[in-house]
Design an enzyme around this catalytic site. Structure first.
Site, PDB file in Angstrom:
ATOM      1  N   GLU A 144       0.874  -1.404  -0.180  1.00  0.00           N
ATOM      2  CA  GLU A 144       0.133  -0.062  -0.127  1.00  0.00           C
ATOM      3  C   GLU A 144       0.952   1.388   0.134  1.00  0.00           C
ATOM      4  O   GLU A 144       0.215   2.153  -0.730  1.00  0.00           O
ATOM      5  CB  GLU A 144      -1.099  -0.002   1.280  1.00  0.00           C
ATOM      6  CG  GLU A 144      -0.423  -0.071   2.434  1.00  0.00           C
ATOM      7  CD  GLU A 144      -1.000  -0.992   3.493  1.00  0.00           C
ATOM      8  OE1 GLU A 144      -1.717  -1.735   3.102  1.00  0.00           O
ATOM      9  OE2 GLU A 144      -1.166  -0.496   4.648  1.00  0.00           O
ATOM     10  N   GLU A 145       2.039   1.141   0.729  1.00  0.00           N
ATOM     11  CA  GLU A 145       2.691   2.518   0.878  1.00  0.00           C
ATOM     12  C   GLU A 145       3.263   2.959  -0.616  1.00  0.00           C
ATOM     13  O   GLU A 145       3.510   4.196  -0.765  1.00  0.00           O
ATOM     14  CB  GLU A 145       3.864   2.335   1.891  1.00  0.00           C
ATOM     15  CG  GLU A 145       2.990   2.311   3.297  1.00  0.00           C
ATOM     16  CD  GLU A 145       4.153   2.557   4.160  1.00  0.00           C
ATOM     17  OE1 GLU A 145       5.189   3.160   4.287  1.00  0.00           O
ATOM     18  OE2 GLU A 145       3.600   2.273   5.473  1.00  0.00           O
ATOM     19  N   HIS A 298      10.073 -15.807   4.482  1.00  0.00           N
ATOM     20  CA  HIS A 298       9.695 -17.151   4.780  1.00  0.00           C
ATOM     21  C   HIS A 298       8.704 -17.796   3.496  1.00  0.00           C
ATOM     22  O   HIS A 298       8.946 -18.928   3.105  1.00  0.00           O
ATOM     23  CB  HIS A 298       9.015 -17.217   6.044  1.00  0.00           C
ATOM     24  CG  HIS A 298       8.498 -18.667   6.264  1.00  0.00           C
ATOM     25  ND1 HIS A 298       7.230 -19.348   5.888  1.00  0.00           N
ATOM     26  CD2 HIS A 298       8.964 -19.532   6.843  1.00  0.00           C
ATOM     27  CE1 HIS A 298       7.216 -20.494   6.399  1.00  0.00           C
ATOM     28  NE2 HIS A 298       8.553 -20.978   6.961  1.00  0.00           N
ATOM     29  N   LYS A 339      14.750 -25.738   1.955  1.00  0.00           N
ATOM     30  CA  LYS A 339      14.446 -24.737   1.414  1.00  0.00           C
ATOM     31  C   LYS A 339      15.438 -24.121   0.641  1.00  0.00           C
ATOM     32  O   LYS A 339      15.175 -23.315  -0.168  1.00  0.00           O
ATOM     33  CB  LYS A 339      13.720 -23.667   2.461  1.00  0.00           C
ATOM     34  CG  LYS A 339      12.480 -23.798   3.165  1.00  0.00           C
ATOM     35  CD  LYS A 339      12.193 -23.271   4.567  1.00  0.00           C
ATOM     36  CE  LYS A 339      11.218 -23.433   5.186  1.00  0.00           C
ATOM     37  NZ  LYS A 339      10.691 -22.934   6.593  1.00  0.00           N
ATOM     38  N   ASP A 352      20.975  -3.241   8.195  1.00  0.00           N
ATOM     39  CA  ASP A 352      19.845  -2.549   7.948  1.00  0.00           C
ATOM     40  C   ASP A 352      19.997  -2.462   6.379  1.00  0.00           C
ATOM     41  O   ASP A 352      20.956  -2.087   5.786  1.00  0.00           O
ATOM     42  CB  ASP A 352      20.003  -1.030   8.666  1.00  0.00           C
ATOM     43  CG  ASP A 352      18.757  -0.477   7.938  1.00  0.00           C
ATOM     44  OD1 ASP A 352      17.710  -0.325   8.926  1.00  0.00           O
ATOM     45  OD2 ASP A 352      18.856   0.272   7.033  1.00  0.00           O
TER      46      ASP A 352
END
Lengths: 379, 379, 379, 379
Positions: A144-145, A298, A339, A352
Site C-alpha cells: 500500500e505505501e 519465509h 528450502k 539494515d
C-alpha cells in the site's frame, strides 16, 4: 609442513607459522585480510574495487557484503547467460502466470514494509521496471505505501518524535519516516472506487480475486511510472502477499464492506499459494534476494522447499537466531527443511537494508542494465 | 531543597544531593533500586516478591518484567471485576462472532510461530482453555504446529546441528527444536480428508471459508484437549491468521488442488479483517499481549487503530527499532498511529518469550484461575 | 528403524516417523519439548520444576537457562564435594593471593558496570559474602558504583528521560537507573582522603598499588556490609579490574593529582595480570560465570587460556557474534583459543542479566548456602 | 494551513494533507524521502551523491550514515579552517603530550579490537598517518594485533569453523578472521627483548611506564609504515588503553615476569588518565568518532565530561540500549552526564563498522587529504 588443502592460494607464510594438521578448511579461507588503502589512491576512490575486492577481504560483515555481490552476480549470470532447453520450456508451461516468460533463473525478491516506506522503494522499482527480477513477495504495508507515495510525499523525521504530539497532528511515524494521515485519505478516495468495480466484476463475471490479482489491478489503475506495482503489472511480474489484509488495504476492505451490506470482495489466498509454488517447482533454477525477514522472506523459502531448495540465496536483515524465530534463522536452518539446497553458498548479511541495498545494486544489476533491457524488456 | 513532584515517595536523601530544578519527572521514578536479598531469606525463596516487587525495583529489563506483570493484572482486573452497561451490550451485539460473550475488557493474544514450536505452546493452551483471553492472532506456523504436536512429539536439539545432515535424516530444525518430516506426513493424512469435506461444503452449501473458520474447523476435528485450537473452538475464541497460507497449511492447499482439478477451497481473508476490526471497535475496552512481533503483533495493533487505540498493551519481543521495521517499534510509534491510546503505560519487554512467559502467567492469570473458571467457563 | 545413537531415551515415536540414517546426533536431543502445565497445578506453582525441568524442555533460550542452572550446579558440586590432593595444594601454593584458600574448583565471576548499577548488585554481594565465588572481575563502573550505593540511593527512572533536562538537575542516567551528582560528591569526600593515605604509604613504605589492592583497600575503608567489596576484602576474594581508571575512580585519580603537584599514586596493572593468570593456571579446576561481556568477560577467558581452558563456563549477555566483537563470540570461539576446553558444555544464554540472575541463583547457590557457610566461611 | 516552523522547506503538499497544529518539529524533517534513482544514471553511478544526498534522504539507518558524513565533515572543517587564539594556546600549553600541536578541534578516535583484526585497520592507519585525528583509544587487542599483522598475515575464515579443530591446528578465530598461533610466537620473540630494555630503563633511569608510553615505544620499535602505532609514534599522536593488559600484551608481561624474579615493568594507569583528561579539558573544541563500544568508547566520553561535553560526536556500533550497558547507550544518555554537550547533533549509527567506515572516510577525510598533508604533516 604441507598444506595440500589450500591449492597454494593461502599465503604460505600464514601456514608456516602453525602446525596445521589434516582438518579440512574451506578454500574460501585463502584470502588474506586487507583493507582498502586510501594512501594509494591517486586523488579518487575506486569504488568498484572498494566495494568488491576489498569488502570481501576485510572480514566481519564486509565479507558478507562482498559475498552478497558475488552471489547476486551469479543470479544475473545464470539468468542472462544461461540457456533453456526444450524440456525446461515444457515444464515451465505449467506455470500459470499470465504472459510468463521463463529464463534460466527465476529470481524471487522479497522485502518488508519498511523497505517501501524508505527511499529503498526507488531501488525496488528500478529492478522491477527493468525486469531484473521475476517474482515479488511483500506484506501489506509493502504494497500500500508504494501507492500512497504516488499521492503524497513522505518525509524523513526522527525515531524520537513523541507519539502523542504526532497523533494530534495526524502524522504517523514509521521508524524515522513520517506519513501524513492525508495520504491515507487520498488512498481511500482512490481505492474505494476500484473496489467498487472489482466487486461488480466478481458479481457479474465471477472473478475470483486474489492478492496477486488485486495488486496487479492496483498497479494498472495507478498508471504511474514511479510505482513498483505499475511496473509489476506492465512487466507481468507476479506479486504475492499472503498477509495483505494486515494494514491499510485490510482497513479499506473493512470500510468497503459497509458500503455494500457487509460484504466486500472475496479475496482468496488459496489460489495464490498454488501459483507461487508452481512457479518455484517448475523453474529450472531459482534464486532469492530477501530484504528484511518475517512472512515475506519465509514465503519465498517455503515455496522453494517444494523444489528441494533454492539454488542461490542472499538474505539481508538484522534479525538474530537466538529466539528461534524464522526471521533470524541462518540459511543453514533452511537447508534442513530443503528450502535451500545443501551446498549452496547462501549468504546472510547482517545489516539494515537501507545501508547496503543501493551499493549492492550498483555493483550487480546496474552493471548489466543494458543487457536486461535488450534481452528481456525489448518485446 | 523541595521536590514537590514526588509526593514524598522519593527517598529524600536522593534529592538532597542534587540541585533539582523544575523539570517534571514521572512519579514512577520514586522507586529506589534494590535487588532481592537472598541473605534475608529464611531457607526458602519468596518467588512472589522476587518476581514482582524486586523485579520492578531492579532496573534494566527486570523493571519492564515487573511492569508487564502490573499491566497484565490490570487487564485481568478490568475483565473480571468490571461491569458492562446496557449501552456496551448493544454495541457489542454487532460483533459477529458466534456465541460471542462480551466482557468489560477484550484481551487480544498474539504470538509468532516459534512460541507454538516451543513448550510455551502449553502456556497458550492453558490461557485459551480457561477463557482467559478473547482473541488469538498468529501466523501459519503458529497454527499448524499445534496440530502436528498432537500427532508426533518435537524434541529439543541444538542451534548448531548441520542442516544437510538433518535434511538427510528428514528432520527439520526450528531454532533449537527438531521436527520430524513424519509429523508432516501424519498432518497430511489428517488434513487432506478435512479439506475434501470442506470443499464439498463449499460447493454444496456455499460456505465461504476464511482462515478463522478453517482454524475452528481444524480445532473441532482434532478433538484433543492438548491442542490450543481445540479449546479455541470449544470456547468460541476467534483465531485470526491473515497470512495462514505461508507454511504447511498453504502447502497442503497446494497439494489438495491437485486432487481436484487445480482448485482447492476458496479461502477468503477479506471477511476476517472485517471480523477482527469489528471486535476491536465494539469492545468497551481492549488489551493486547503480543508475544513476538511481525504480522501477528501488527495485526492486533492495526485492528485497534479503528477504535483509536488499545487501552492496555504489553509487547514482549527481541526486535530493535533501528531498522524501522514495525516489529521493533516502541509502543510510542503505535501511539502516533492511534493504535495505542496516548497515556497508556504500554510496556515493551525485550526478552526471548520462552524465558519470561511462564513466570508472567504464574504471577497473573494463574492467580485468578478459579475466578476465570467460575465466571467465564461455567456455562 | 533402529536408532542406536539415542540409547532408547529419545521418544521412539519421533524416530519412527523419520527415516533416520547414520548421522550422529548428540544425546541431549532426547528431550521432548514440553512446557509447564499450569492446568495441572493444584493451587500453587512449583517454581523449582518450572525453573529447571520445564525450562530445559521448552526450547529456545529457556533451554539455555535450564542448561545454565545445570552448569552452575556442576561448578558448585565440584567446589563443595571435590577433594584436593597434596599435589594440587603444592601447585596452589604458588597463587600469591593473601590468605588464599584453595578449593577443587575456582569460580571466576565477571560482570559489567550496569550489573552493579542495577539491583543485581545485591545478588553479587550475596555470592561474595558467602564465599560462593573465588575471583571477581569488573570494569571501573562496576567497582565505584558499589561504593556510591553505600552513600546515596539510586532510583529507577526511564530510558527516555531527556538528557539535557537531567543534566540541568545534576541527575545522571545509566539506562533506566538514575544517579545524583551528589553521590559523586559524597564519593569524592570519602575517596580523596583515602588516596592521600595511599600516596603516603607509597612514598613511605614503597607500596606498589594495583587495581586489586586499591579495591580491597576501598572495601576495608567502606566497612559496610551492603558493599560487595567490603565482603571481597573480608573474605580475601581478589577483584581484578584492568581498566579501572575508565570512570569515577580515574576521575578522582586525576583530581587527586592536582592536590599533589601533578602526581597521584602509581597504579600498576602489570602485577595484577600476573596474579590472575597464576590463579587460573594453578587451580585444579576453573569455572566462569560471566554476566555481560566486554573487558570483564574477556579478561576471565584470557587468563584461563594459560591453563588450556576453563572446565566449566556460563556466559549471559545480549551481544551477537556477527560483528566479530569478542563480546558476542559464541563459547566455541573461545575453544579455538584454548580459553575454554574442547568438550566443555559451555552455555551462552542470550538475555538481559537482570531478568535471569536472581532466578539462576535461587536454583543454584542459594540451595547450598548452608554448606558454603559451614565449609568455607566457618573459619 | 500555515506551517511556519518549516521555513517553507517542507514540501507544502505534505502538510496540506494533515491538520498540523502547533507542535514544534525539528527543521531536519523537511527532507522528502527519496532514494537513488539508478534509472536516471547515464552509464555510471555517482557515488558521491549516492553516499551523501540520497543516503540522508532514504530514511532508516541510511539517514544516520548521511548524518555521520555531515558530522565528520564538520569536525574536519573546524580542525582545518578554524583559528586558535592566544588564549587557546595558553591553555593548551598545559596539555603535557610531547610535541603536542594543538588545532582548533581535537579529534578522538576510539575503536574496539575487532576493528584492528579486520581490514579496517588499514583505514585507521591511513587516518593516523595523515594526522587526521589527534588521540587514539583502544583495548588491548586493538593494540597488539596491529603489531602481529606486521609479522604474519591474518586470513578471512568463517564464523562457523569448529573451535576444537582450529585449536588442534593452532589457529585462533576472531569472528570470521583467523590468526595463527605462530603470529603470537613471532610477537613474543619481538616483544620480550623490548620489555627487557624497558625494565632496564625503569631500573636505571627511573622511567615510569604507562600504557601510552609503552604503545609509542612499540610503535618506534616496529618501525614499519604498515603499523598504526608506528605512525602514532612518528606523528606524536597519543594512544590510550587503560585495559591494555587484557590480552597478549598482558600475557607477555606475565611471561616476562618469570624472566626477572617475578617482576616485569611497572605499568601505571594513573598518569595516563591525567593525560587524556587534560587533553580533553584544555582543547578549544573536541570531537569523537567512536567505532564499536565498550571501554574504548566510554573512555573518550568520560574524559570529555570534564570539559562539560564533546562538541561533535559520531558513534558507530551495533549495541542496543535495552540492557542498560553503556555500550548501547544513545548519545542522549551521555548528555545527562555532560559527556556530550546539550544541543550537539550527536549521531549514533547502528551498523557493523566494517560495512560503513571505508565509505565514511571516502566522503570525509579522504577529500581533504591534501590539506591535512600541507597543514599538519608538513613540518
Amino acid at each position: 609442513m604441507s598444506n595440500s588443502n589450500f591449492d597454494g592460494k593461502l599465503p604460505p607464510e600464514f601456514w608456516d607459522l602453525a602446525s596445521v594438521k589434516d582438518v579440512t578448511i574451506p578454500k574460501e579461507l585463502s584470502k588474506p585480510v586487507v583493507g582498502y588503502d586510501f594512501a594509494k589512491c591517486d586523488g579518487a576512490v575506486d569504488y568498484d574495487s572498494l566495494l568488491t575486492e576489498y569488502a570481501s577481504s576485510t572480514g566481519l560483515q564486509a565479507t558478507f557484503f562482498g559475498k552478497a555481490i558475488e552471489e547476486v552476480n551469479k543470479m544475473i549470470n545464470w539468468k542472462l547467460d544461461g540457456e533453456l532447453t526444450e524440456d525446461d520450456l515444457k515444464l515451465q508451461s505449467e506455470i500459470t502466470i499470465e504472459n510468463w516468460k521463463p529464463t534460466p533463473c527465476t529470481i524471487f525478491l522479497s522485502y518488508t514494509s519498511n523497505i517501501v516506506t524508505a527511499g529503498t522503494r526507488e531501488i525496488i522499482r528500478y529492478l522491477v521496471q527493468h525486469k531484473m527480477v521475476d517474482c515479488l513477495v511483500s506484506t501489506g504495508g509493502g504494497i500500500e505505501e508504494d501507492f500512497m507515495k504516488c499521492m503524497a510525499p513522505l518525509v524523513v523525521g526522527e525515531f524520537t518524535l513523541k507519539g502523542s504530539e504526532l497523533f494530534d497532528q495526524a502524522v504517523f511515524r514509521n521508524g524515522n519516516v513520517l506519513l501524513s494521515d492525508g495520504a491515507y485519505g487520498r488512498f481511500e478516495n482512490w481505492f474505494i472506487p476500484i473496489l467498487d468495480k472489482m466487486l461488480e466484476e466478481e458479481k457479474e463475471q465471477g472473478t475470483l480475486w486474489t492478492p496477486s490479482k488485486l495488486i496487479h489491478r492496483m498497479g494498472k489503475e495507478i498508471n504511474d511510472p514511479k510505482s513498483i506495482y505499475y511496473w509489476a503489472y506492465k512487466n507481468n511480474i507476479p506479486v504475492f502477499s499472503p498477509g495483505i489484509t494486515d494494514g491499510a488495504i485490510g482497513d479499506h476492505l473493512f470500510l468497503h464492506s459497509f458500503k455494500h451490506d457487509g460484504r466486500t470482495i472475496t479475496l482468496d489466498v488459496a489460489s495464490d499459494v498454488r501459483k507461487i509454488t508452481m512457479l518455484a517447482i517448475r523453474s529450472s533454477n531459482t534464486a532469492a534476494l530477501c530484504l528484511g525477514a518475517g512472512v515475506s522472506k519465509h514465503h519465498v523459502l517455503n515455496a522453494n522447499a517444494w523444489r528441494l531448495g533454492l539454488d542461490l540465496c542472499v538474505l539481508i536483515n538484522t534479525a538474530q537466531e537466538f529466539d528461534g524465530c524464522d526471521s533470524g534463522a541462518r540459511p543453514d536452518e533452511g537447508v534442513s527443511w530443503g528450502k535451500i539446497k545443501a551446498g549452496v553458498h547462501a549468504v546472510k548479511l547482517f545489516s539494515d537494508v537501507s545501508l547496503v541495498l543501493p551499493l549492492l545494486v550498483s555493483q550487480t544489476f546496474f552493471k548489466r542494465q543494458e543487457e536486461f533491457s535488450n534481452k528481456l524488456c525489448a518485446e
